[in-house]
Write a protein that holds these residues in place. Structure first.
Motif, PDB file in Angstrom:
ATOM      1  N   ARG A 188       0.612  -1.051  -0.108  1.00 44.50           N
ATOM      2  CA  ARG A 188      -0.076  -0.050  -0.002  1.00 44.50           C
ATOM      3  C   ARG A 188       0.808   1.475   0.101  1.00 44.50           C
ATOM      4  O   ARG A 188       0.610   1.922  -0.704  1.00 44.50           O
ATOM      5  CB  ARG A 188      -0.877  -0.026   1.211  1.00 44.50           C
ATOM      6  CG  ARG A 188      -1.949   0.993   1.078  1.00 44.50           C
ATOM      7  CD  ARG A 188      -2.864   0.989   2.337  1.00 44.50           C
ATOM      8  NE  ARG A 188      -3.217  -0.279   2.802  1.00 44.50           N
ATOM      9  CZ  ARG A 188      -3.451  -0.525   4.144  1.00 44.50           C
ATOM     10  NH1 ARG A 188      -3.318   0.519   5.138  1.00 44.50           N
ATOM     11  NH2 ARG A 188      -3.719  -1.727   4.623  1.00 44.50           N
ATOM     12  N   ALA A 189       1.922   1.119   0.827  1.00 46.61           N
ATOM     13  CA  ALA A 189       2.996   2.486   0.845  1.00 46.61           C
ATOM     14  C   ALA A 189       3.487   2.609  -0.212  1.00 46.61           C
ATOM     15  O   ALA A 189       3.816   3.847  -0.602  1.00 46.61           O
ATOM     16  CB  ALA A 189       3.600   2.092   2.156  1.00 46.61           C
ATOM     17  N   GLU A 224      -1.278   7.873  -7.106  1.00 48.00           N
ATOM     18  CA  GLU A 224      -1.876   8.803  -6.780  1.00 48.00           C
ATOM     19  C   GLU A 224      -1.350  10.266  -7.674  1.00 48.00           C
ATOM     20  O   GLU A 224      -1.864  11.233  -8.156  1.00 48.00           O
ATOM     21  CB  GLU A 224      -2.379   9.386  -5.509  1.00 48.00           C
ATOM     22  CG  GLU A 224      -3.348   8.311  -5.036  1.00 48.00           C
ATOM     23  CD  GLU A 224      -3.563   8.308  -3.496  1.00 48.00           C
ATOM     24  OE1 GLU A 224      -2.853   9.327  -2.664  1.00 48.00           O
ATOM     25  OE2 GLU A 224      -4.669   7.868  -3.112  1.00 48.00           O
ATOM     26  N   ALA A 225       0.141  10.296  -7.425  1.00 49.09           N
ATOM     27  CA  ALA A 225       0.873  11.187  -7.931  1.00 49.09           C
ATOM     28  C   ALA A 225       0.647  11.215  -9.517  1.00 49.09           C
ATOM     29  O   ALA A 225       0.718  12.260 -10.118  1.00 49.09           O
ATOM     30  CB  ALA A 225       2.230  11.127  -7.479  1.00 49.09           C
ATOM     31  N   VAL A 245       0.662   3.179  -3.499  1.00 50.30           N
ATOM     32  CA  VAL A 245      -0.549   4.158  -3.531  1.00 50.30           C
ATOM     33  C   VAL A 245      -0.027   5.545  -3.851  1.00 50.30           C
ATOM     34  O   VAL A 245      -0.704   6.183  -4.593  1.00 50.30           O
ATOM     35  CB  VAL A 245      -1.478   3.988  -2.196  1.00 50.30           C
ATOM     36  CG1 VAL A 245      -2.451   5.098  -2.253  1.00 50.30           C
ATOM     37  CG2 VAL A 245      -2.097   2.595  -2.378  1.00 50.30           C
ATOM     38  N   ALA A 246       0.961   6.012  -3.059  1.00 52.26           N
ATOM     39  CA  ALA A 246       1.483   7.501  -3.213  1.00 52.26           C
ATOM     40  C   ALA A 246       1.770   7.660  -4.650  1.00 52.26           C
ATOM     41  O   ALA A 246       1.391   8.631  -5.173  1.00 52.26           O
ATOM     42  CB  ALA A 246       2.437   7.629  -1.923  1.00 52.26           C
ATOM     43  N   PRO A 247       2.567   6.883  -5.062  1.00 51.36           N
ATOM     44  CA  PRO A 247       3.287   7.028  -6.544  1.00 51.36           C
ATOM     45  C   PRO A 247       2.121   7.052  -7.596  1.00 51.36           C
ATOM     46  O   PRO A 247       1.907   7.876  -8.535  1.00 51.36           O
ATOM     47  CB  PRO A 247       4.185   6.016  -7.016  1.00 51.36           C
ATOM     48  CG  PRO A 247       4.680   5.666  -5.680  1.00 51.36           C
ATOM     49  CD  PRO A 247       3.404   5.581  -4.998  1.00 51.36           C
ATOM     50  N   ALA A 285       7.391  12.222  -8.386  1.00 57.57           N
ATOM     51  CA  ALA A 285       6.567  11.175  -7.989  1.00 57.57           C
ATOM     52  C   ALA A 285       6.898  10.156  -9.101  1.00 57.57           C
ATOM     53  O   ALA A 285       6.914   8.755  -8.967  1.00 57.57           O
ATOM     54  CB  ALA A 285       5.165  11.653  -7.646  1.00 57.57           C
TER      55      ALA A 285
END
Length: 167
Positions: free
Chosen positions: A104-105, A112-113, A108-110, A129
């Motif tokens: 998830r870590a 979403e970016a 998800v962040a990349p 990102a």
């Protein structure tokens, strides 16, 4: 497969909305389309599992990698968990709340970016990102070369199946 699964998510809501507007005819058409989407997704899931098995990778993790890298906009609900489950998509395939914490870590962040960049939002943040995205999206699941090989084999199997069906 992920786009068709969105049809599973939206179909019944759209039918209800159309019925609420008194449009029974269109609601009936949409209900039929939603029903047919189940078969499309079920076939996609079956093929995807076969390709993953041939590659020696876990299907849920590979699907998560592909989903996050190719269609990050599909990481958000609402989801019709029941309809998805009926066709073989368990929540750990698509719902980030059910993904292993490390994945998830990393994903998800990349993702979403990258999605924000695609929408034209904050291009500077999206670019930085995005540079991390391809490697981070597949971290711990399947490496970049493996992901490309998985895509290639899936395309080849689908082309072969389509050619056989045309005979």
């Amino acid at each position: 497969m992920s786009q068709e699964a969105r049809g599973l998510d939206a179909g019944q809501r759209l039918v209800a909305r159309l019925m609420g507007l008194g449009d029974r005819r269109t609601a009936g058409i949409v209900a039929q389309i939603a029903l047919e989407e189940k078969a499309h997704v079920a076939i996609g899931v079956a093929w995807f599992k076969r390709v993953c098995e041939a590659q020696g990778v876990a299907a849920p993790g590979a699907f998560r990698s592909l989903l996050a890298s190719l269609s990050p906009e599909l990481l958000k609900g609402p989801f019709n968990h029941i309809a998805r489950s009926e066709v073989g998509l368990s929540q750990d395939w698509y719902d980030v709340q059910c993904w292993p914490e490390g994945e998830r870590a990393a994903m998800v962040a990349p993702a979403e970016a990258a999605a924000a960049k695609g929408r034209g939002e904050d291009p500077a943040a999206g670019a930085s990102a995005g540079a991390v995205g391809a490697a981070a999206v597949t971290a711990g699941v399947i490496d970049g070369a493996g992901l490309e090989e998985l895509r290639r084999r899936l395309a080849l199997m689908l082309d072969t199946e389509a050619a056989a069906a045309a005979l």
